[in-house]
Design an enzyme around this catalytic site. Structure first.
Site, short mmCIF file in Angstrom:
data_model
loop_
_atom_site.label_atom_id
_atom_site.label_comp_id
_atom_site.label_asym_id
_atom_site.label_seq_id
_atom_site.Cartn_x
_atom_site.Cartn_y
_atom_site.Cartn_z
N ARG A 88 53.72 -1.03 77.14
CA ARG A 88 53.73 -2.01 78.23
C ARG A 88 53.81 -1.32 79.58
O ARG A 88 53.83 -2.01 80.60
CB ARG A 88 54.95 -2.90 78.08
CG ARG A 88 54.60 -4.35 77.65
CD ARG A 88 55.91 -5.03 77.40
NE ARG A 88 55.91 -6.45 77.48
CZ ARG A 88 55.98 -7.25 76.41
NH1 ARG A 88 55.94 -6.78 75.21
NH2 ARG A 88 56.08 -8.55 76.59
N ARG A 127 55.33 -23.11 72.92
CA ARG A 127 55.38 -22.30 71.70
C ARG A 127 56.66 -22.54 70.90
O ARG A 127 57.74 -22.69 71.45
CB ARG A 127 55.33 -20.81 72.11
CG ARG A 127 55.74 -19.85 71.03
CD ARG A 127 55.32 -18.44 71.30
NE ARG A 127 55.88 -17.84 72.49
CZ ARG A 127 55.50 -16.67 72.98
NH1 ARG A 127 54.54 -15.98 72.40
NH2 ARG A 127 56.05 -16.18 74.05
N ARG A 161 62.03 -19.62 71.65
CA ARG A 161 62.60 -18.42 72.26
C ARG A 161 63.30 -18.78 73.56
O ARG A 161 62.78 -19.58 74.34
CB ARG A 161 61.49 -17.42 72.53
CG ARG A 161 61.01 -16.75 71.28
CD ARG A 161 59.75 -15.96 71.49
NE ARG A 161 59.76 -15.15 72.70
CZ ARG A 161 58.78 -14.30 73.01
NH1 ARG A 161 57.75 -14.16 72.21
NH2 ARG A 161 58.84 -13.60 74.11
N ARG A 172 57.90 -12.79 83.69
CA ARG A 172 57.22 -12.00 82.65
C ARG A 172 55.77 -11.74 83.04
O ARG A 172 55.24 -10.66 82.79
CB ARG A 172 57.32 -12.72 81.30
CG ARG A 172 58.75 -12.66 80.75
CD ARG A 172 59.02 -13.72 79.71
NE ARG A 172 58.24 -13.53 78.50
CZ ARG A 172 58.07 -14.48 77.58
NH1 ARG A 172 58.61 -15.67 77.75
NH2 ARG A 172 57.35 -14.24 76.52
#
Ligand code: ADP
Ligand code: AMP
Length: 216
Positions: A88, A127, A161, A172
């Protein structure tokens, strides 16, 4: 075959990694899943990672490199793996190059899954996963065949999450653009990068990935 799925949070890396795992008998290595397991177990790593993950920032490179170094050396990775969420940063990518060389392993392809930011916010906030087997779903885009029952294991409990909320998603995405997007030129210059459209249906994305792997 060792593959990197590269893309912002919510691009569909986990969804596609699970399909590749099944079809090609590869191992999915999701650093996000590893960190969540560390958090749940209350380990030192988990304690360090928790506030960073909750803020939508990146966990320090040295910790991440140690985790991956240890993991790819395990026997189940010898037949090939899919990196989902690693590397990343440029230092992580450079360390991965060194690790692979040391272990006599090669990188087959780096697949960039391109998705616009507005779509990512929708994907991430909708999600959820099966609490029992971890199968991934989405409130609108990927619902179980029978409402409230996991397609894979029949489980009836689901979870979300803690970092999948609208504010953390923005951090993010900012971390992705600032720290991870530079990997596109890093791998592009090596001739390893294949870019695909991650905004089409899940099955079409899978087809594009299969084509990219075949053409690599
Ligand atoms: P990542 O691992 O890159 O963070 P996921 O695979 O968890 O992303 O996908 C994020 C969410 O978007 C999940 O809820 C998943 O069901 C959904 N999703 C994945 N791929 C697609 C797609 N091509 N179209 C619509 N929704 C998708
Ligand atoms: P993910 O499941 O890939 O969306 O990752 C969830 C969170 O874990 C990220 O927002 C980061 O805080 C952390 N994380 C996962 N992989 C890495 C990595 N390779 N480097 C740094 N932080 C990571």
């Amino acid at each position: 075959m060792n593959v990197i799925l590269l893309g912002p949070p919510g691009a569909g890396k986990g969804t596609q990694a699970k399909r590749l795992e099944e079809k090609h008998k590869l191992i999915q290595l999701s650093t996000g899943d590893m960190l969540r397991a560390a958090k749940d177990s209350g380990s030192e790593l988990g304690k360090k990672a928790k506030p960073i993950m909750d803020a939508g920032q990146l966990v320090p490179d040295d910790l991440m490199i140690d985790i991956i170094s240890e993991r790819i050396g395990q026997p189940d990775c010898a037949n090939g793996f899919i990196l989902d969420g690693f590397p990343r940063t440029i230092p992580q990518a450079e360390a991965l190059d060194r690790l692979l060389a040391e272990k006599g392993m090669e990188l087959h392809s780096v697949i960039e899954m391109k998705v616009q930011d507005e779509i990512l916010v929708d994907r991430i906030t909708g999600r959820y996963t099966c609490a029992k087997c971890g199968a991934g779903y989405h409130e609108r885009f990927q619902v179980p065949k029978v409402e409230g029952v996991c397609d894979v294991c029949g489980g009836t409990e689901f979870k979300r999450r803690s970092d999948d909320n609208a504010e953390t998603v923005r951090s993010r995405l900012a971390a992705y653009h600032a720290q991870t997007a530079p990997l596109l030129s890093f791998y592009g210059e090596k001739g390893a990068l294949k870019s695909i459209d991650g905004m089409t249906e899940i099955d079409r994305v899978t087809e594009q990935i299969e084509d990219a792997l075949g053409a690599a």
